[in-house]
Write a protein that holds these residues in place. Structure first.
Motif, PDB file in Angstrom:
ATOM      1  N   ASP A  23       0.859  -1.174   0.000  1.00 47.91           N
ATOM      2  CA  ASP A  23       0.000   0.000   0.000  1.00 47.91           C
ATOM      3  C   ASP A  23       0.903   1.236   0.000  1.00 47.91           C
ATOM      4  O   ASP A  23       2.112   1.136  -0.030  1.00 47.91           O
ATOM      5  CB  ASP A  23      -1.004  -0.014   1.154  1.00 47.91           C
ATOM      6  CG  ASP A  23      -0.379   0.150   2.517  1.00 47.91           C
ATOM      7  OD1 ASP A  23       0.665   0.809   2.618  1.00 47.91           O
ATOM      8  OD2 ASP A  23      -0.956  -0.345   3.492  1.00 47.91           O
ATOM      9  N   TRP A  60       2.674  -6.280   6.532  1.00 48.34           N
ATOM     10  CA  TRP A  60       2.338  -5.139   7.378  1.00 48.34           C
ATOM     11  C   TRP A  60       3.004  -3.886   6.815  1.00 48.34           C
ATOM     12  O   TRP A  60       4.184  -3.894   6.477  1.00 48.34           O
ATOM     13  CB  TRP A  60       2.860  -5.341   8.794  1.00 48.34           C
ATOM     14  CG  TRP A  60       2.299  -6.493   9.553  1.00 48.34           C
ATOM     15  CD1 TRP A  60       1.327  -6.461  10.524  1.00 48.34           C
ATOM     16  CD2 TRP A  60       2.698  -7.880   9.473  1.00 48.34           C
ATOM     17  NE1 TRP A  60       1.100  -7.711  11.034  1.00 48.34           N
ATOM     18  CE2 TRP A  60       1.925  -8.611  10.412  1.00 48.34           C
ATOM     19  CE3 TRP A  60       3.641  -8.575   8.700  1.00 48.34           C
ATOM     20  CZ2 TRP A  60       2.057  -9.979  10.587  1.00 48.34           C
ATOM     21  CZ3 TRP A  60       3.770  -9.942   8.861  1.00 48.34           C
ATOM     22  CH2 TRP A  60       2.987 -10.636   9.795  1.00 48.34           C
ATOM     23  N   THR A  62       1.513  -0.582   8.195  1.00 51.09           N
ATOM     24  CA  THR A  62       1.326   0.195   9.416  1.00 51.09           C
ATOM     25  C   THR A  62       0.982  -0.787  10.529  1.00 51.09           C
ATOM     26  O   THR A  62       0.554  -1.907  10.269  1.00 51.09           O
ATOM     27  CB  THR A  62       0.202   1.240   9.275  1.00 51.09           C
ATOM     28  OG1 THR A  62      -1.015   0.571   8.949  1.00 51.09           O
ATOM     29  CG2 THR A  62       0.536   2.250   8.193  1.00 51.09           C
ATOM     30  N   ASP A  65      -3.309  -1.900  13.597  1.00 52.15           N
ATOM     31  CA  ASP A  65      -4.402  -2.866  13.659  1.00 52.15           C
ATOM     32  C   ASP A  65      -4.199  -3.820  14.825  1.00 52.15           C
ATOM     33  O   ASP A  65      -3.387  -4.734  14.767  1.00 52.15           O
ATOM     34  CB  ASP A  65      -4.474  -3.646  12.348  1.00 52.15           C
ATOM     35  CG  ASP A  65      -5.655  -4.614  12.326  1.00 52.15           C
ATOM     36  OD1 ASP A  65      -6.326  -4.757  13.365  1.00 52.15           O
ATOM     37  OD2 ASP A  65      -5.911  -5.202  11.274  1.00 52.15           O
ATOM     38  N   SER A  67      -6.396  -5.889  16.000  1.00 49.17           N
ATOM     39  CA  SER A  67      -7.480  -6.861  15.988  1.00 49.17           C
ATOM     40  C   SER A  67      -7.029  -8.241  16.435  1.00 49.17           C
ATOM     41  O   SER A  67      -7.847  -9.061  16.845  1.00 49.17           O
ATOM     42  CB  SER A  67      -8.094  -6.951  14.583  1.00 49.17           C
ATOM     43  OG  SER A  67      -7.140  -7.364  13.632  1.00 49.17           O
ATOM     44  N   ALA A  76       0.045  -6.467  16.011  1.00 51.31           N
ATOM     45  CA  ALA A  76      -0.760  -5.969  14.908  1.00 51.31           C
ATOM     46  C   ALA A  76      -1.027  -7.094  13.924  1.00 51.31           C
ATOM     47  O   ALA A  76      -0.123  -7.890  13.617  1.00 51.31           O
ATOM     48  CB  ALA A  76      -0.057  -4.815  14.202  1.00 51.31           C
ATOM     49  N   ASP A  79      -1.977  -5.813   7.604  1.00 48.87           N
ATOM     50  CA  ASP A  79      -2.886  -4.794   7.082  1.00 48.87           C
ATOM     51  C   ASP A  79      -2.777  -4.624   5.570  1.00 48.87           C
ATOM     52  O   ASP A  79      -3.695  -4.117   4.941  1.00 48.87           O
ATOM     53  CB  ASP A  79      -2.643  -3.449   7.760  1.00 48.87           C
ATOM     54  CG  ASP A  79      -1.284  -2.855   7.434  1.00 48.87           C
ATOM     55  OD1 ASP A  79      -0.282  -3.587   7.513  1.00 48.87           O
ATOM     56  OD2 ASP A  79      -1.209  -1.665   7.086  1.00 48.87           O
ATOM     57  N   TYR A  89       0.420 -12.662  13.381  1.00 49.31           N
ATOM     58  CA  TYR A  89       0.520 -11.289  13.870  1.00 49.31           C
ATOM     59  C   TYR A  89       1.985 -10.885  13.946  1.00 49.31           C
ATOM     60  O   TYR A  89       2.882 -11.722  13.879  1.00 49.31           O
ATOM     61  CB  TYR A  89      -0.117 -11.147  15.260  1.00 49.31           C
ATOM     62  CG  TYR A  89       0.543 -11.987  16.340  1.00 49.31           C
ATOM     63  CD1 TYR A  89       1.543 -11.470  17.156  1.00 49.31           C
ATOM     64  CD2 TYR A  89       0.169 -13.320  16.531  1.00 49.31           C
ATOM     65  CE1 TYR A  89       2.151 -12.251  18.135  1.00 49.31           C
ATOM     66  CE2 TYR A  89       0.763 -14.097  17.505  1.00 49.31           C
ATOM     67  CZ  TYR A  89       1.765 -13.555  18.305  1.00 49.31           C
ATOM     68  OH  TYR A  89       2.366 -14.321  19.268  1.00 49.31           O
TER      69      TYR A  89
END
Length: 240
Positions: A23, A60, A62, A65, A67, A76, A79, A89
């Motif tokens: 991203d 990842w 950022t 997250d 969750s 995290a 993402d 994670y």
């Protein structure tokens, strides 16, 4: 097409397929030409496509997250994208925090990370790949491990001095390590870290069963292993 349009297109692709190359939230796109990240279908270490059967993928960009969730809240979920994974994670040590950029940073204490990936790729042999981007203080490359094992091969694929960041001009590094394993693992624990004042920007993990005869695979790994680890430097003039 402007940067916002690129971002919207990437977001649409991610929502459609669950797989994306990167991203644009955080720093340069490491998959752009001249930078250091590779997707498996175009990489000399790969030869498969993310999302294929017998592959695992998590990335990842950022680290906001939460969750996944733990008692420490220092984790995290992926993402950017993921495929075929179970309990996955990225976790970090106390004193490290997600800055406003989404990067992980510490002012004073060493920074230790664990990218935990669970899932099955079938029978081995298996190749597991870790790519990361860091700004500022460099990783302790000699201490990068997968379940306690040193990498088969490592390469510092991109280096840029004086990258403009919110912390001022820093060194930007994009790094590759991979492990050749005789069989799959129940859980893949990639551990890496640095001294303070590092900004961790991006982490990508790819794991796949190697679809070639074991003897050929081992011979190729031995040849590549002779290369040790390499460091390349590129001009920074065209990087914004």
């Amino acid at each position: 097409m402007n940067k916002r349009s690129h971002f919207m297109l990437a977001a649409a692709m991610l929502s459609f397929s669950g797989i994306a190359s990167a991203d644009f939230t955080n720093g340069p796109n490491p998959y752009d030409q001249g930078f250091g990240f590779d997707a498996p279908h175009e990489a000399s270490w790969g030869g498969w496509t993310r999302g294929d059967a017998g592959t695992l993928y998590a990335e990842w960009d950022t680290f906001f997250d939460a969750s996944y969730g733990t008692a420490t809240d220092r984790t995290a979920a992926p993402d950017v994208g993921s495929a075929n994974i179970g309990n996955t994670y990225l976790g970090w040590s106390a004193g490290t925090f997600a800055a406003g950029t989404g990067n992980l940073y510490s002012f004073a204490v060493p920074q230790n990370y664990n990218a935990i990936v669970a899932g099955s790729v079938g029978e081995g042999p298996v190749r597991a790949i870790l790519q990361f981007e860091s700004w500022g203080t460099e990783m302790n490359y000699s201490a990068i491990n997968l379940n306690g094992l040193a990498p088969t091969f490592t390469e510092q694929t991109y280096f840029q001095a004086d990258y403009p960041s919110s912390f001022g001009p820093v060194d930007l590094v994009q790094f590759l390590a991979y492990w050749d394993l005789p069989a799959e693992l129940l859980t893949y624990n990639f551990s890496f870290g640095s001294d303070a004042h590092q900004s961790l920007a991006q982490v990508a993990v790819d794991i796949a069963a190697v679809p070639v005869p074991g003897a050929v695979w081992l011979m190729g790994s031995a040849i590549l292993g002779l290369a040790g680890w390499r460091r390349k430097q590129y001009s920074t003039a065209s990087v914004g």
